[in-house]
Design a protein around this motif. Structure first.
Motif, PDB file in Angstrom:
ATOM      1  N   PHE A 169     -19.261 -15.920 -12.385  1.00 25.73           N
ATOM      2  CA  PHE A 169     -19.291 -15.182 -13.641  1.00 25.73           C
ATOM      3  C   PHE A 169     -19.504 -13.712 -13.324  1.00 25.73           C
ATOM      4  N   ILE A 170     -18.578 -12.863 -13.807  1.00 27.81           N
ATOM      5  CA  ILE A 170     -18.595 -11.451 -13.372  1.00 27.81           C
ATOM      6  C   ILE A 170     -18.752 -10.477 -14.526  1.00 27.81           C
ATOM      7  N   GLY A 171     -18.881 -10.983 -15.765  1.00 29.43           N
ATOM      8  CA  GLY A 171     -18.945 -10.079 -16.918  1.00 29.43           C
ATOM      9  C   GLY A 171     -20.347  -9.952 -17.482  1.00 29.43           C
ATOM     10  N   VAL A 219     -14.964  -9.760  -2.467  1.00 25.16           N
ATOM     11  CA  VAL A 219     -14.084  -8.898  -3.262  1.00 25.16           C
ATOM     12  C   VAL A 219     -13.610  -9.679  -4.487  1.00 25.16           C
ATOM     13  N   ARG A 220     -13.556  -8.984  -5.618  1.00 27.22           N
ATOM     14  CA  ARG A 220     -13.176  -9.612  -6.894  1.00 27.22           C
ATOM     15  C   ARG A 220     -11.809  -9.080  -7.296  1.00 27.22           C
ATOM     16  N   VAL A 221     -10.763  -9.845  -7.035  1.00 30.43           N
ATOM     17  CA  VAL A 221      -9.398  -9.336  -7.192  1.00 30.43           C
ATOM     18  C   VAL A 221      -8.647 -10.123  -8.267  1.00 30.43           C
ATOM     19  N   GLY A 222      -8.178  -9.422  -9.281  1.00 34.73           N
ATOM     20  CA  GLY A 222      -7.417 -10.058 -10.353  1.00 34.73           C
ATOM     21  C   GLY A 222      -5.946  -9.671 -10.328  1.00 34.73           C
ATOM     22  N   THR A 223      -5.668  -8.439 -10.740  1.00 37.70           N
ATOM     23  CA  THR A 223      -4.291  -7.977 -10.927  1.00 37.70           C
ATOM     24  C   THR A 223      -3.416  -8.178  -9.691  1.00 37.70           C
ATOM     25  N   ALA A 224      -3.932  -7.913  -8.519  1.00 38.02           N
ATOM     26  CA  ALA A 224      -3.115  -8.025  -7.302  1.00 38.02           C
ATOM     27  C   ALA A 224      -2.698  -9.467  -7.033  1.00 38.02           C
ATOM     28  N   GLU A 280      -0.346  -8.047 -13.937  1.00 37.88           N
ATOM     29  CA  GLU A 280      -1.021  -7.368 -15.056  1.00 37.88           C
ATOM     30  C   GLU A 280      -1.516  -8.391 -16.077  1.00 37.88           C
ATOM     31  N   ARG A 281      -2.717  -8.110 -16.629  1.00 37.75           N
ATOM     32  CA  ARG A 281      -3.241  -9.004 -17.657  1.00 37.75           C
ATOM     33  C   ARG A 281      -2.587  -8.713 -19.002  1.00 37.75           C
ATOM     34  N   GLN A 282      -2.314  -9.773 -19.769  1.00 34.51           N
ATOM     35  CA  GLN A 282      -1.790  -9.628 -21.126  1.00 34.51           C
ATOM     36  C   GLN A 282      -2.974  -9.809 -22.071  1.00 34.51           C
ATOM     37  N   GLU A 326     -14.571 -15.326 -13.814  1.00 33.34           N
ATOM     38  CA  GLU A 326     -14.326 -15.148 -15.252  1.00 33.34           C
ATOM     39  C   GLU A 326     -15.396 -14.225 -15.813  1.00 33.34           C
ATOM     40  N   ASN A 327     -15.045 -13.496 -16.885  1.00 38.72           N
ATOM     41  CA  ASN A 327     -16.009 -12.532 -17.429  1.00 38.72           C
ATOM     42  C   ASN A 327     -16.435 -12.838 -18.858  1.00 38.72           C
ATOM     43  N   LYS A 328     -15.945 -13.953 -19.419  1.00 37.29           N
ATOM     44  CA  LYS A 328     -16.375 -14.330 -20.772  1.00 37.29           C
ATOM     45  C   LYS A 328     -16.785 -15.803 -20.779  1.00 37.29           C
ATOM     46  N   GLY A 349     -15.444  -4.148  -4.649  1.00 40.82           N
ATOM     47  CA  GLY A 349     -14.005  -4.111  -4.395  1.00 40.82           C
ATOM     48  C   GLY A 349     -13.217  -4.934  -5.384  1.00 40.82           C
ATOM     49  N   MET A 350     -12.216  -4.296  -5.997  1.00 43.38           N
ATOM     50  CA  MET A 350     -11.290  -4.937  -6.926  1.00 43.38           C
ATOM     51  C   MET A 350      -9.872  -4.592  -6.450  1.00 43.38           C
ATOM     52  N   THR A 351      -8.871  -4.859  -7.287  1.00 38.39           N
ATOM     53  CA  THR A 351      -7.487  -4.637  -6.853  1.00 38.39           C
ATOM     54  C   THR A 351      -7.270  -3.238  -6.267  1.00 38.39           C
ATOM     55  N   SER A 352      -7.772  -2.212  -6.963  1.00 36.32           N
ATOM     56  CA  SER A 352      -7.443  -0.841  -6.559  1.00 36.32           C
ATOM     57  C   SER A 352      -8.248  -0.369  -5.348  1.00 36.32           C
ATOM     58  N   ALA A 370     -10.879 -14.881  -6.933  1.00 36.73           N
ATOM     59  CA  ALA A 370      -9.672 -14.655  -7.731  1.00 36.73           C
ATOM     60  C   ALA A 370     -10.092 -14.465  -9.189  1.00 36.73           C
ATOM     61  N   VAL A 371      -9.979 -13.239  -9.689  1.00 36.70           N
ATOM     62  CA  VAL A 371     -10.434 -12.940 -11.053  1.00 36.70           C
ATOM     63  C   VAL A 371      -9.346 -13.367 -12.035  1.00 36.70           C
ATOM     64  N   SER A 372      -9.622 -14.477 -12.718  1.00 38.76           N
ATOM     65  CA  SER A 372      -8.596 -15.160 -13.504  1.00 38.76           C
ATOM     66  C   SER A 372      -8.740 -14.932 -15.005  1.00 38.76           C
ATOM     67  N   LYS A 373      -9.580 -13.980 -15.406  1.00 42.51           N
ATOM     68  CA  LYS A 373      -9.769 -13.688 -16.833  1.00 42.51           C
ATOM     69  C   LYS A 373      -8.412 -13.404 -17.489  1.00 42.51           C
ATOM     70  N   THR A 374      -8.232 -13.906 -18.676  1.00 42.72           N
ATOM     71  CA  THR A 374      -7.021 -13.792 -19.515  1.00 42.72           C
ATOM     72  C   THR A 374      -5.829 -14.608 -18.985  1.00 42.72           C
ATOM     73  N   LEU A 413     -26.113  -7.893  -4.143  1.00 45.85           N
ATOM     74  CA  LEU A 413     -25.854  -6.849  -5.138  1.00 45.85           C
ATOM     75  C   LEU A 413     -24.364  -6.766  -5.458  1.00 45.85           C
ATOM     76  N   MET A 414     -24.077  -6.388  -6.706  1.00 48.56           N
ATOM     77  CA  MET A 414     -22.692  -6.167  -7.141  1.00 48.56           C
ATOM     78  C   MET A 414     -22.559  -4.765  -7.710  1.00 48.56           C
ATOM     79  N   GLY A 415     -21.405  -4.164  -7.515  1.00 47.91           N
ATOM     80  CA  GLY A 415     -21.165  -2.848  -8.112  1.00 47.91           C
ATOM     81  C   GLY A 415     -19.693  -2.611  -8.367  1.00 47.91           C
ATOM     82  N   MET A 416     -19.426  -1.729  -9.316  1.00 51.37           N
ATOM     83  CA  MET A 416     -18.048  -1.312  -9.614  1.00 51.37           C
ATOM     84  C   MET A 416     -17.956   0.190  -9.426  1.00 51.37           C
ATOM     85  N   ALA A 417     -17.003   0.612  -8.602  1.00 51.37           N
ATOM     86  CA  ALA A 417     -16.826   2.049  -8.360  1.00 51.37           C
ATOM     87  C   ALA A 417     -16.140   2.696  -9.562  1.00 51.37           C
TER      88      ALA A 417
HETATM   89  C1  LIG Z   1     -11.528  -7.652 -14.218  1.00 49.84           C
HETATM   90  C2  LIG Z   1     -12.578  -7.474 -13.185  1.00 49.84           C
HETATM   91  C3  LIG Z   1     -12.273  -7.431 -11.814  1.00 49.84           C
HETATM   92  C4  LIG Z   1     -10.850  -7.519 -11.276  1.00 49.84           C
HETATM   93  O1  LIG Z   1     -10.091  -6.399 -11.652  1.00 49.84           O
HETATM   94  P1  LIG Z   1      -8.633  -6.138 -11.038  1.00 49.84           P
HETATM   95  O2  LIG Z   1      -8.489  -4.677 -11.107  1.00 49.84           O
HETATM   96  O3  LIG Z   1      -7.670  -6.871 -11.915  1.00 49.84           O
HETATM   97  O4  LIG Z   1      -8.620  -6.656  -9.643  1.00 49.84           O
HETATM   98  C5  LIG Z   1     -13.309  -7.318 -10.915  1.00 49.84           C
HETATM   99  N1  LIG Z   1     -14.598  -7.238 -11.319  1.00 49.84           N
HETATM  100  C6  LIG Z   1     -14.939  -7.263 -12.611  1.00 49.84           C
HETATM  101  C7  LIG Z   1     -16.374  -7.163 -12.982  1.00 49.84           C
HETATM  102  C8  LIG Z   1     -13.949  -7.387 -13.584  1.00 49.84           C
HETATM  103  O5  LIG Z   1     -14.298  -7.406 -14.884  1.00 49.84           O
END
Ligand SMILES: *Cc1c(COP(=O)(O)O)cnc(C)c1O
Length: 225
Positions: A66-68, A210-215, A219-221, A45-47, A194-197, A22-26, A150-154
């Motif tokens: 830690f994901i940032g 899977v790293r899911v925040g927004t879903a 939305e993050r403020q 968290e990313n910070k 994998g993230m929300t989208s 659960a990506v809880s940043k912000t 391994l980790m990756g962002m599409a």
């Molecule tokens: C913010 C973040 C996510 C989650 O993003 P959402 O689109 O809100 O699910 C996943 N991975 C990383 C590295 C992020 O910074």
């Protein structure tokens, strides 16, 4: 929908063998506690600063990921809390995490962040750089870090085929590394994609985290200024 309802909906789409971070940043601690009460234990968290503010205010059985992008001068502060770091992008950082973990008598799980997106904006290692780090990691026989995957962002894109091909590329690298360098190492088993989208596509392509925040949280403020 409430946070609790959103989490429950997502849990139905994530098979039990795939870990949901659960990506809880912000997000405020109250929001984290709401999903904790539904049973969620892994938070991302990313910070460093934000992790340090939240961790002491959450129950002790939370597993912090830690994901940032992590600066070497922030490593020492997060070591007491962090379970897994998804964003190792240099050997220097891996060694720093090892040395600080040794000092604190902890063992930290680490993933190498691979650059898979076709767009220019994402952090990460090339395949060659990642293999070089793995070779050095094997030589060092670190006792206080385990490279678990391994980790990756599409790419940030609507094009499903593009996202799918990027996930396939990192899965292929994962399989090659497993065969050549980690055949006898049961710890190397995680693919954090994998993230929300795109988490449903990621699961189809072999994601184990899977790293899911927004879903989950909405939305993050972002507070600016
Ligand atoms: C913010 C973040 C996510 C989650 O993003 P959402 O689109 O809100 O699910 C996943 N991975 C990383 C590295 C992020 O910074």
């Amino acid at each position: 929908m409430s946070i609790e309802e959103r989490l429950t909906t997502i849990l139905k789409e994530v098979p039990p063998k795939v870990k949901l971070i659960a990506v809880s940043k912000t997000q405020p601690v109250d929001a984290l506690l709401a999903v904790y009460r539904v049973g969620q234990r892994m938070f991302g968290e990313n910070k460093a600063q934000e992790l340090l503010q939240k961790a002491p205010n959450m129950p002790g059985d939370v597993e912090w990921h830690f994901i940032g992008h992590l600066q070497t001068n922030k490593v020492r502060s997060i070591i007491p809390y962090v379970h897994t770091i998804h964003s190792i992008d240099s050997f220097r950082l891996l060694k720093m995490v090892h040395d600080e973990a040794a000092r604190a008598n902890r063992t930290i799980h680490c993933l190498l962040q691979i650059y898979i997106a076709t767009e220019e904006t994402k952090f990460g290692l090339s395949e060659i750089e990642a293999i070089d780090i793995v070779k050095r990691y094997k030589q060092e026989q670190f006792q206080h870090v385990k490279v678990v995957g391994l980790m990756g962002m599409a790419s940030f894109s609507e094009e499903e085929q593009l996202i799918r091909s990027e996930f396939r590329a990192i899965k292929k690298l994962f399989n090659q590394m497993k065969e050549v360098y980690f055949n006898d190492d049961p710890w190397f088993k995680e693919l954090s994609i994998g993230m929300t989208s795109d988490f449903k596509i990621a699961i189809e392509e072999g994601s184990t985290m899977v790293r899911v925040g927004t879903a989950i949280f909405g939305e993050r403020q972002y507070i600016t200024g």
